[in-house]
Design a protein around this motif. Structure first.
Motif, PDB file in Angstrom:
ATOM      1  N   VAL A 134      31.499  66.194   3.439  1.00 44.77           N
ATOM      2  CA  VAL A 134      30.841  65.408   4.559  1.00 44.77           C
ATOM      3  C   VAL A 134      31.556  65.559   5.840  1.00 44.77           C
ATOM      4  CG1 VAL A 134      30.516  62.921   5.497  1.00 44.77           C
ATOM      5  CG2 VAL A 134      29.899  63.604   2.924  1.00 44.77           C
ATOM      6  N   GLY A 135      33.004  65.712   5.675  1.00 40.98           N
ATOM      7  CA  GLY A 135      33.801  65.922   6.908  1.00 40.98           C
ATOM      8  C   GLY A 135      33.345  67.116   7.425  1.00 40.98           C
ATOM      9  N   PHE A 136      33.197  68.339   6.511  1.00 39.80           N
ATOM     10  CA  PHE A 136      32.930  69.664   7.340  1.00 39.80           C
ATOM     11  C   PHE A 136      31.523  69.544   7.935  1.00 39.80           C
ATOM     12  CE2 PHE A 136      31.062  74.022   6.479  1.00 39.80           C
ATOM     13  CZ  PHE A 136      31.972  74.681   7.387  1.00 39.80           C
ATOM     14  N   LEU A 137      30.613  68.734   7.315  1.00 36.46           N
ATOM     15  CA  LEU A 137      29.089  68.872   7.845  1.00 36.46           C
ATOM     16  C   LEU A 137      29.212  68.002   9.178  1.00 36.46           C
ATOM     17  CD1 LEU A 137      26.147  68.896   7.834  1.00 36.46           C
ATOM     18  CD2 LEU A 137      26.182  66.724   6.348  1.00 36.46           C
ATOM     19  N   LYS A 138      29.921  66.986   9.209  1.00 35.05           N
ATOM     20  CA  LYS A 138      30.159  66.211  10.690  1.00 35.05           C
ATOM     21  C   LYS A 138      31.107  67.111  11.609  1.00 35.05           C
ATOM     22  CE  LYS A 138      30.745  61.610   8.915  1.00 35.05           C
ATOM     23  NZ  LYS A 138      31.756  60.443   8.579  1.00 35.05           N
ATOM     24  N   SER A 139      31.899  67.907  11.169  1.00 31.51           N
ATOM     25  CA  SER A 139      32.594  68.867  12.179  1.00 31.51           C
ATOM     26  C   SER A 139      31.576  69.937  12.549  1.00 31.51           C
ATOM     27  CB  SER A 139      33.692  69.545  11.499  1.00 31.51           C
ATOM     28  OG  SER A 139      34.150  70.340  12.272  1.00 31.51           O
ATOM     29  N   MET A 140      30.745  70.548  11.729  1.00 25.66           N
ATOM     30  CA  MET A 140      29.568  71.420  12.082  1.00 25.66           C
ATOM     31  C   MET A 140      28.551  70.826  13.241  1.00 25.66           C
ATOM     32  SD  MET A 140      30.381  74.474  10.843  1.00 25.66           S
ATOM     33  CE  MET A 140      32.133  73.863  11.102  1.00 25.66           C
ATOM     34  N   LEU A 141      27.968  69.543  12.755  1.00 27.07           N
ATOM     35  CA  LEU A 141      27.214  68.899  13.542  1.00 27.07           C
ATOM     36  C   LEU A 141      27.793  68.616  15.048  1.00 27.07           C
ATOM     37  CD1 LEU A 141      25.625  66.797  10.756  1.00 27.07           C
ATOM     38  CD2 LEU A 141      24.480  68.802  11.920  1.00 27.07           C
ATOM     39  N   ARG A 142      28.902  68.234  15.128  1.00 30.35           N
ATOM     40  CA  ARG A 142      29.393  67.788  16.249  1.00 30.35           C
ATOM     41  C   ARG A 142      29.483  69.142  17.276  1.00 30.35           C
ATOM     42  NH1 ARG A 142      33.757  65.452  13.370  1.00 30.35           N
ATOM     43  NH2 ARG A 142      33.169  63.318  13.244  1.00 30.35           N
ATOM     44  N   ARG A 143      29.795  70.478  16.469  1.00 24.18           N
ATOM     45  CA  ARG A 143      29.896  71.574  17.210  1.00 24.18           C
ATOM     46  C   ARG A 143      28.353  71.944  17.723  1.00 24.18           C
ATOM     47  NH1 ARG A 143      33.213  75.722  13.902  1.00 24.18           N
ATOM     48  NH2 ARG A 143      32.275  77.356  15.249  1.00 24.18           N
ATOM     49  N   VAL A 144      27.274  71.978  16.831  1.00 29.83           N
ATOM     50  CA  VAL A 144      26.168  71.995  17.249  1.00 29.83           C
ATOM     51  C   VAL A 144      25.683  70.993  18.202  1.00 29.83           C
ATOM     52  CG1 VAL A 144      23.415  71.719  16.321  1.00 29.83           C
ATOM     53  CG2 VAL A 144      25.421  72.950  14.993  1.00 29.83           C
ATOM     54  N   HIS A 145      25.985  69.903  18.304  1.00 25.14           N
ATOM     55  CA  HIS A 145      25.502  69.010  19.262  1.00 25.14           C
ATOM     56  C   HIS A 145      25.874  69.203  20.661  1.00 25.14           C
ATOM     57  CE1 HIS A 145      26.149  65.274  21.573  1.00 25.14           C
ATOM     58  NE2 HIS A 145      24.865  64.955  21.316  1.00 25.14           N
ATOM     59  N   THR A 146      27.435  69.695  20.631  1.00 30.16           N
ATOM     60  CA  THR A 146      27.988  69.923  22.043  1.00 30.16           C
ATOM     61  C   THR A 146      27.292  71.129  22.494  1.00 30.16           C
ATOM     62  OG1 THR A 146      30.276  69.104  21.085  1.00 30.16           O
ATOM     63  CG2 THR A 146      30.283  70.909  22.821  1.00 30.16           C
ATOM     64  N   ASN A 147      27.158  72.346  21.482  1.00 26.30           N
ATOM     65  CA  ASN A 147      26.350  73.492  22.114  1.00 26.30           C
ATOM     66  C   ASN A 147      25.069  73.119  22.766  1.00 26.30           C
ATOM     67  OD1 ASN A 147      28.511  74.854  21.004  1.00 26.30           O
ATOM     68  ND2 ASN A 147      27.380  75.715  19.215  1.00 26.30           N
ATOM     69  N   CYS A 148      24.325  72.241  22.090  1.00 26.60           N
ATOM     70  CA  CYS A 148      23.061  71.846  22.487  1.00 26.60           C
ATOM     71  C   CYS A 148      23.094  70.937  23.594  1.00 26.60           C
ATOM     72  CB  CYS A 148      22.150  71.103  21.468  1.00 26.60           C
ATOM     73  SG  CYS A 148      21.714  72.297  20.088  1.00 26.60           S
ATOM     74  N   SER A 149      24.203  70.316  23.644  1.00 22.54           N
ATOM     75  CA  SER A 149      24.131  69.323  25.120  1.00 22.54           C
ATOM     76  C   SER A 149      24.624  70.090  26.038  1.00 22.54           C
ATOM     77  CB  SER A 149      25.292  68.221  24.657  1.00 22.54           C
ATOM     78  OG  SER A 149      24.850  67.344  23.823  1.00 22.54           O
ATOM     79  N   ASP A 150      25.493  71.086  25.973  1.00 25.19           N
ATOM     80  CA  ASP A 150      26.004  71.872  27.242  1.00 25.19           C
ATOM     81  C   ASP A 150      24.715  72.674  27.831  1.00 25.19           C
ATOM     82  OD1 ASP A 150      28.597  71.166  26.813  1.00 25.19           O
ATOM     83  OD2 ASP A 150      29.101  73.007  25.940  1.00 25.19           O
ATOM     84  N   GLU A 151      23.842  73.219  26.837  1.00 20.15           N
ATOM     85  CA  GLU A 151      22.616  73.648  27.319  1.00 20.15           C
ATOM     86  C   GLU A 151      21.642  72.908  28.014  1.00 20.15           C
ATOM     87  OE1 GLU A 151      18.632  75.773  25.066  1.00 20.15           O
ATOM     88  OE2 GLU A 151      20.542  76.550  24.378  1.00 20.15           O
ATOM     89  N   ALA A 152      21.548  71.681  27.459  1.00 20.10           N
ATOM     90  CA  ALA A 152      20.530  70.808  27.852  1.00 20.10           C
ATOM     91  C   ALA A 152      20.877  70.367  29.299  1.00 20.10           C
ATOM     92  CB  ALA A 152      20.495  69.550  27.074  1.00 20.10           C
ATOM     93  N   ASP A 153      22.453  70.076  29.510  1.00 17.23           N
ATOM     94  CA  ASP A 153      23.127  69.933  30.731  1.00 17.23           C
ATOM     95  C   ASP A 153      22.507  71.008  31.936  1.00 17.23           C
ATOM     96  OD1 ASP A 153      23.839  67.542  29.990  1.00 17.23           O
ATOM     97  OD2 ASP A 153      25.792  68.206  29.564  1.00 17.23           O
ATOM     98  N   GLU A 154      22.376  71.874  31.645  1.00 17.60           N
ATOM     99  CA  GLU A 154      22.016  72.877  32.478  1.00 17.60           C
ATOM    100  C   GLU A 154      20.695  72.798  32.791  1.00 17.60           C
ATOM    101  OE1 GLU A 154      22.923  76.710  30.770  1.00 17.60           O
ATOM    102  OE2 GLU A 154      24.958  76.413  30.277  1.00 17.60           O
ATOM    103  N   ILE A 155      19.814  72.361  31.979  1.00 22.08           N
ATOM    104  CA  ILE A 155      18.325  72.371  32.186  1.00 22.08           C
ATOM    105  C   ILE A 155      17.979  70.806  32.818  1.00 22.08           C
ATOM    106  CG2 ILE A 155      16.003  71.983  31.220  1.00 22.08           C
ATOM    107  CD1 ILE A 155      17.376  74.142  28.901  1.00 22.08           C
ATOM    108  N   ILE A 156      18.681  69.984  32.318  1.00 25.71           N
ATOM    109  CA  ILE A 156      18.391  68.356  32.745  1.00 25.71           C
ATOM    110  C   ILE A 156      19.702  67.785  32.878  1.00 25.71           C
ATOM    111  CG2 ILE A 156      17.503  66.204  31.892  1.00 25.71           C
ATOM    112  CD1 ILE A 156      16.041  67.711  29.504  1.00 25.71           C
ATOM    113  N   PRO A 157      20.394  67.734  33.994  1.00 21.51           N
ATOM    114  CA  PRO A 157      21.379  67.335  34.504  1.00 21.51           C
ATOM    115  C   PRO A 157      21.551  65.764  34.191  1.00 21.51           C
ATOM    116  CG  PRO A 157      20.411  67.881  36.309  1.00 21.51           C
ATOM    117  CD  PRO A 157      19.563  68.229  35.270  1.00 21.51           C
ATOM    118  N   ARG A 158      22.979  65.316  33.590  1.00 21.06           N
ATOM    119  CA  ARG A 158      23.115  63.789  33.594  1.00 21.06           C
ATOM    120  C   ARG A 158      23.722  63.382  34.858  1.00 21.06           C
ATOM    121  NH1 ARG A 158      24.259  61.355  28.080  1.00 21.06           N
ATOM    122  NH2 ARG A 158      23.133  62.560  26.801  1.00 21.06           N
ATOM    123  N   TYR A 159      23.292  62.154  35.396  1.00 20.97           N
ATOM    124  CA  TYR A 159      23.677  61.711  36.563  1.00 20.97           C
ATOM    125  C   TYR A 159      24.738  60.656  36.418  1.00 20.97           C
ATOM    126  CZ  TYR A 159      19.286  63.849  38.188  1.00 20.97           C
ATOM    127  OH  TYR A 159      18.378  64.929  38.281  1.00 20.97           O
TER     128      TYR A 159
END
Length: 130
Positions: A105-130
């Protein structure tokens, strides 16, 4: 799992229930804030909220400070429904990781946090947060 349960028990979708929860905890108070949080179009949020408002789970109130801003407020029924969401979220998560060791579970959470960060960075390039 969340949507199946919210539809069966609460009569609304998981997304609608989640948005009510975000209003209940004070993380969002307008449709624009919800749209940013969920990274979806404001008009889509408005349609979701229209359905929830018809069920008398929330009301819209125009801001006195800025007449362009419409605040979302939960009704008592909406607040009661939102209070049930943590149990539904927790149950869904427990079912999803059933049979996993605590280390897995700990490993899964760690991996999902990394996926989320990667996707959030990409989304911020497309849809900036204000």
């Amino acid at each position: 799992m969340v949507t199946r349960r919210t539809l069966a028990e609460l009569g609304i979708t998981g997304t609608q229930a989640s948005m009510l929860f975000m209003l209940a905890i004070g993380r969002c108070s307008t449709a624009t804030e919800l749209a940013r949080e969920y990274r979806i179009d404001t008009s889509a949020v408005t349609r979701l909220l229209d359905r929830v408002e018809k069920r008398a789970l929330l009301s819209r109130t125009r801001s006195y400070q800025d007449r362009r801003v419409v605040r979302l407020e939960l009704t008592d029924s909406g607040r009661e429904l939102a209070e049930r969401m943590p149990d539904i979220f927790t149950d869904a998560l427990q079912r999803a990781v059933q049979g996993f060791t605590p280390e897995e579970v700990g490993f899964l959470k760690s991996m999902l946090r990394r996926v989320h960060t990667n996707c959030s960075d990409e989304a911020d390039e497309i849809i900036p947060r204000y």
